[in-house]
Design a protein around this motif. Structure first.
Motif, PDB file in Angstrom:
ATOM      1  N   ASP A 234      -6.281   1.824   7.807  1.00 42.43           N
ATOM      2  CA  ASP A 234      -5.352   0.748   8.148  1.00 42.43           C
ATOM      3  C   ASP A 234      -4.373   0.565   6.995  1.00 42.43           C
ATOM      4  OD1 ASP A 234      -4.082  -1.390   9.287  1.00 42.43           O
ATOM      5  OD2 ASP A 234      -5.621  -2.848   8.679  1.00 42.43           O
ATOM      6  N   VAL A 235      -3.303   1.368   6.961  1.00 39.73           N
ATOM      7  CA  VAL A 235      -2.351   1.343   5.860  1.00 39.73           C
ATOM      8  C   VAL A 235      -1.323   0.236   6.094  1.00 39.73           C
ATOM      9  CG1 VAL A 235      -0.599   2.646   4.607  1.00 39.73           C
ATOM     10  CG2 VAL A 235      -2.670   3.799   5.425  1.00 39.73           C
ATOM     11  N   ARG A 236      -1.210  -0.670   5.124  1.00 43.37           N
ATOM     12  CA  ARG A 236      -0.223  -1.742   5.167  1.00 43.37           C
ATOM     13  C   ARG A 236       0.457  -1.848   3.810  1.00 43.37           C
ATOM     14  NH1 ARG A 236      -2.843  -7.200   6.533  1.00 43.37           N
ATOM     15  NH2 ARG A 236      -4.610  -6.306   5.374  1.00 43.37           N
ATOM     16  N   ASN A 237       1.736  -2.193   3.817  1.00 42.12           N
ATOM     17  CA  ASN A 237       2.491  -2.438   2.599  1.00 42.12           C
ATOM     18  C   ASN A 237       2.953  -3.890   2.576  1.00 42.12           C
ATOM     19  OD1 ASN A 237       2.522   0.216   1.379  1.00 42.12           O
ATOM     20  ND2 ASN A 237       3.868   0.840   3.061  1.00 42.12           N
ATOM     21  N   LEU A 238       2.621  -4.602   1.517  1.00 41.92           N
ATOM     22  CA  LEU A 238       3.023  -5.991   1.351  1.00 41.92           C
ATOM     23  C   LEU A 238       3.814  -6.109   0.052  1.00 41.92           C
ATOM     24  CD1 LEU A 238      -0.384  -7.685   2.266  1.00 41.92           C
ATOM     25  CD2 LEU A 238       1.587  -7.329   3.771  1.00 41.92           C
ATOM     26  N   THR A 239       4.954  -6.794   0.101  1.00 44.95           N
ATOM     27  CA  THR A 239       5.843  -6.900  -1.051  1.00 44.95           C
ATOM     28  C   THR A 239       5.880  -8.344  -1.549  1.00 44.95           C
ATOM     29  OG1 THR A 239       7.203  -5.089  -0.229  1.00 44.95           O
ATOM     30  CG2 THR A 239       8.179  -6.493  -1.904  1.00 44.95           C
ATOM     31  N   TYR A 240       5.845  -8.495  -2.897  1.00 41.75           N
ATOM     32  CA  TYR A 240       5.840  -9.809  -3.521  1.00 41.75           C
ATOM     33  C   TYR A 240       6.857  -9.831  -4.658  1.00 41.75           C
ATOM     34  CZ  TYR A 240       1.249 -10.001  -1.257  1.00 41.75           C
ATOM     35  OH  TYR A 240       0.218  -9.952  -0.348  1.00 41.75           O
ATOM     36  N   GLN A 241       7.208 -11.038  -5.098  1.00 39.95           N
ATOM     37  CA  GLN A 241       8.068 -11.209  -6.261  1.00 39.95           C
ATOM     38  C   GLN A 241       7.236 -11.616  -7.469  1.00 39.95           C
ATOM     39  OE1 GLN A 241      11.430 -13.795  -5.758  1.00 39.95           O
ATOM     40  NE2 GLN A 241      12.213 -12.709  -3.964  1.00 39.95           N
ATOM     41  N   THR A 242       7.574 -11.049  -8.624  1.00 34.82           N
ATOM     42  CA  THR A 242       7.033 -11.505  -9.890  1.00 34.82           C
ATOM     43  C   THR A 242       8.168 -12.134 -10.682  1.00 34.82           C
ATOM     44  OG1 THR A 242       6.077 -10.806 -12.015  1.00 34.82           O
ATOM     45  CG2 THR A 242       7.316  -9.149 -10.801  1.00 34.82           C
ATOM     46  N   TRP A 243       7.919 -13.315 -11.240  1.00 37.76           N
ATOM     47  CA  TRP A 243       8.970 -14.004 -12.002  1.00 37.76           C
ATOM     48  C   TRP A 243       8.348 -14.955 -13.009  1.00 37.76           C
ATOM     49  CZ3 TRP A 243       9.234 -19.321 -12.006  1.00 37.76           C
ATOM     50  CH2 TRP A 243       8.553 -19.983 -10.963  1.00 37.76           C
TER      51      TRP A 243
ATOM     52  N   SER B 159      -7.954  -4.541  -5.497  1.00 36.65           N
ATOM     53  CA  SER B 159      -9.322  -4.530  -4.984  1.00 36.65           C
ATOM     54  C   SER B 159      -9.655  -3.105  -4.576  1.00 36.65           C
ATOM     55  CB  SER B 159      -9.455  -5.484  -3.787  1.00 36.65           C
ATOM     56  OG  SER B 159      -8.757  -4.970  -2.669  1.00 36.65           O
ATOM     57  N   ASP B 160     -10.850  -2.937  -3.978  1.00 31.91           N
ATOM     58  CA  ASP B 160     -11.223  -1.616  -3.491  1.00 31.91           C
ATOM     59  C   ASP B 160     -10.413  -1.218  -2.261  1.00 31.91           C
ATOM     60  OD1 ASP B 160     -13.117  -1.366  -5.452  1.00 31.91           O
ATOM     61  OD2 ASP B 160     -14.757  -2.156  -4.214  1.00 31.91           O
ATOM     62  N   GLU B 161      -9.820  -2.191  -1.575  1.00 32.64           N
ATOM     63  CA  GLU B 161      -9.057  -1.907  -0.360  1.00 32.64           C
ATOM     64  C   GLU B 161      -7.549  -1.868  -0.602  1.00 32.64           C
ATOM     65  OE1 GLU B 161     -11.299  -4.479  -0.434  1.00 32.64           O
ATOM     66  OE2 GLU B 161     -12.942  -3.252   0.357  1.00 32.64           O
ATOM     67  N   PHE B 162      -7.078  -2.503  -1.672  1.00 34.29           N
ATOM     68  CA  PHE B 162      -5.643  -2.581  -1.936  1.00 34.29           C
ATOM     69  C   PHE B 162      -5.344  -2.038  -3.331  1.00 34.29           C
ATOM     70  CE2 PHE B 162      -6.205  -5.777   1.331  1.00 34.29           C
ATOM     71  CZ  PHE B 162      -5.080  -5.619   2.137  1.00 34.29           C
ATOM     72  N   VAL B 163      -4.262  -1.297  -3.441  1.00 34.84           N
ATOM     73  CA  VAL B 163      -3.818  -0.724  -4.707  1.00 34.84           C
ATOM     74  C   VAL B 163      -2.421  -1.255  -5.004  1.00 34.84           C
ATOM     75  CG1 VAL B 163      -3.274   1.391  -5.957  1.00 34.84           C
ATOM     76  CG2 VAL B 163      -5.195   1.351  -4.354  1.00 34.84           C
ATOM     77  N   GLY B 164      -2.190  -1.695  -6.245  1.00 29.43           N
ATOM     78  CA  GLY B 164      -0.885  -2.194  -6.635  1.00 29.43           C
ATOM     79  C   GLY B 164       0.122  -1.074  -6.828  1.00 29.43           C
TER      80      GLY B 164
END
Length: 408
Positions: A263-272, A206-211
């Motif tokens: 407001d810098v945040r890092n969120l981690t996810y799994q891809t499978w 999104s405009d607020e989050f970058v992958g």
């Protein structure tokens, strides 16, 4: 056999050896008996010039190819003429070391990385650049190659090469791949493949989050049972299918999204993903292809209607899907095919207005005048559901002429 599987030409280079002066023990060879040394490098060129013309009754993204139908409130008819599906493949081969074959490959289309924004721009898009070493039972390859989770490809005009229908999973990415072929009884072979792949995050959330990637490689694997001999190794204009293959495959990796300042945040996810695939070329001239999958955060693998992480709910989007196709050769250069595909993301992972489900039915016909010149026509219906919105529905007609170069 698909049209793009029928073109290859070898352009060899050779140089005569420098002979020493003959001795008494080594008499001079007879005139004309001197043999040339084998070429140090073999070059094969393959490709097709492809011109497509298509009309969409309603909006389809990206338009010149079809991925999904656009929402009705944003939709409008589309017309395209494009040569950007033209494809060029170059294969390289060096002298073997003992029984190890050394190969290199390069393949590209003329599609722009942003086809909707640059509809009149031709820009090379490389999808195979790799080197490999192989014996009869072992291979190791390094470079950009098609995913292991994409072993079966639909034989359709849409997106050629390699062809796209909903329910397909996988594309191409840099990787280190190893494989083992174990002969079994009769003509059966056990195929085992594994790879470390670059964790590509290609979609801005999104405009607020970058992958972002999470600093570990994607792991991919496939185990299959094959019958017959594979097509020759080389540039991935076509898959190296045997006459029959049945396999299971999967991948695992991690992704990270980062919110922009302040407001810098890092969120981690799994891809499978877990999947199964089938390809069978029958003696009746019938080809059967099918694939099914289930998984999560699959946008980087062009599945799940290209969802990764929902930007509102901040949830990795789960999805399942499948596609199947039958193609019949009817003689006289004619082939007919029918395909259906479905991508079905989990609605609980999606915010309103997001793409929920994507389906398509495709009917394709080919007429090949000879091995170089052919024509294709395809009619398809695409319908894409949106959470809390009306379904986008579009009819699509596509015709193409293709001219092979470098053919036998």
């Amino acid at each position: 056999m698909p049209w793009w599987a029928r073109v290859a030409i070898a352009i060899g280079t050779a140089s005569a050896p420098v002979d020493a002066e003959p001795t008494a023990a080594e008499p001079s060879p007879e005139p004309g008996a001197r043999e040339q040394a084998p070429p140090k490098v073999r070059v094969s060129l393959m490709g097709y010039m492809v011109i497509n013309m298509n009309y969409n009754s309603e909006g389809i993204f990206p338009g010149s190819q079809a991925a999904f139908a656009i929402r009705p409130d944003l939709s409008e008819p589309q017309f395209y003429i494009s040569p950007r599906n033209s494809v060029l493949g170059i294969n390289l081969g060096a002298n073997p070391i003992e029984d190890i074959e050394l190969l290199g490959a390069l393949a590209m289309t003329l599609r722009s990385p942003q086809p909707l924004l640059t509809t009149n721009t031709i820009s090379p898009q490389f999808y195979d650049v790799h080197v490999e070493a192989r014996t009869k039972g072992f291979l190791v390859a390094f470079g950009q190659m098609p995913d292991l989770v994409y072993p079966a490809t639909p034989d359709v005009l849409n997106g050629v090469p390699p062809g796209y229908v909903p329910g397909a999973i996988g594309f191409t990415r840099p990787q280190l791949q190893v494989g083992v072929d174990v002969p079994l009884i009769d003509a059966f072979t056990l195929l085992v493949r594994g790879c470390l792949a670059l964790p590509v995050q290609t979609f801005q959330v999104s405009d607020e989050f970058v992958g972002r990637q999470a600093g570990v490689p994607d792991l991919q694997g496939r185990i299959a049972l094959g019958v017959g001999e594979p097509a020759p190794a080389g540039a991935a204009i076509k898959p190296r299918e045997r006459s029959v293959e049945v396999g299971i495959d999967g991948h695992w990796g991690r992704r990270r999204i980062t919110s922009l300042p302040p407001d810098v945040r890092n969120l981690t996810y799994q891809t499978w993903s877990l999947g199964a695939d089938l390809h069978a070329q029958l003696p009746t001239g019938t080809a059967l292809r099918a694939e099914a999958f289930t998984g999560r955060l699959l946008g980087d693998y062009q599945a799940g209607v290209f969802h990764t992480v929902d930007p509102t709910l901040l949830k990795a989007v789960g999805a399942w899907g499948f596609w199947a196709q039958i193609v019949q050769t009817i003689g006289g250069g004619f082939r007919l095919g029918a395909a259906y595909g479905l991508d079905d993301p989990n609605e609980d992972d999606l915010a309103p207005v997001a793409r929920e489900r994507n389906q398509a039915v495709l009917l394709t016909g080919w007429f090949e005048v000879n091995k170089q010149l052919g024509f294709g026509a395809e009619a398809s219906r695409w319908w894409t559901n949106y959470v809390g919105q009306d379904t986008g529905i579009a009819w699509r007609g596509d015709v193409a002429v293709y001219l092979g170069f470098g053919g036998p």
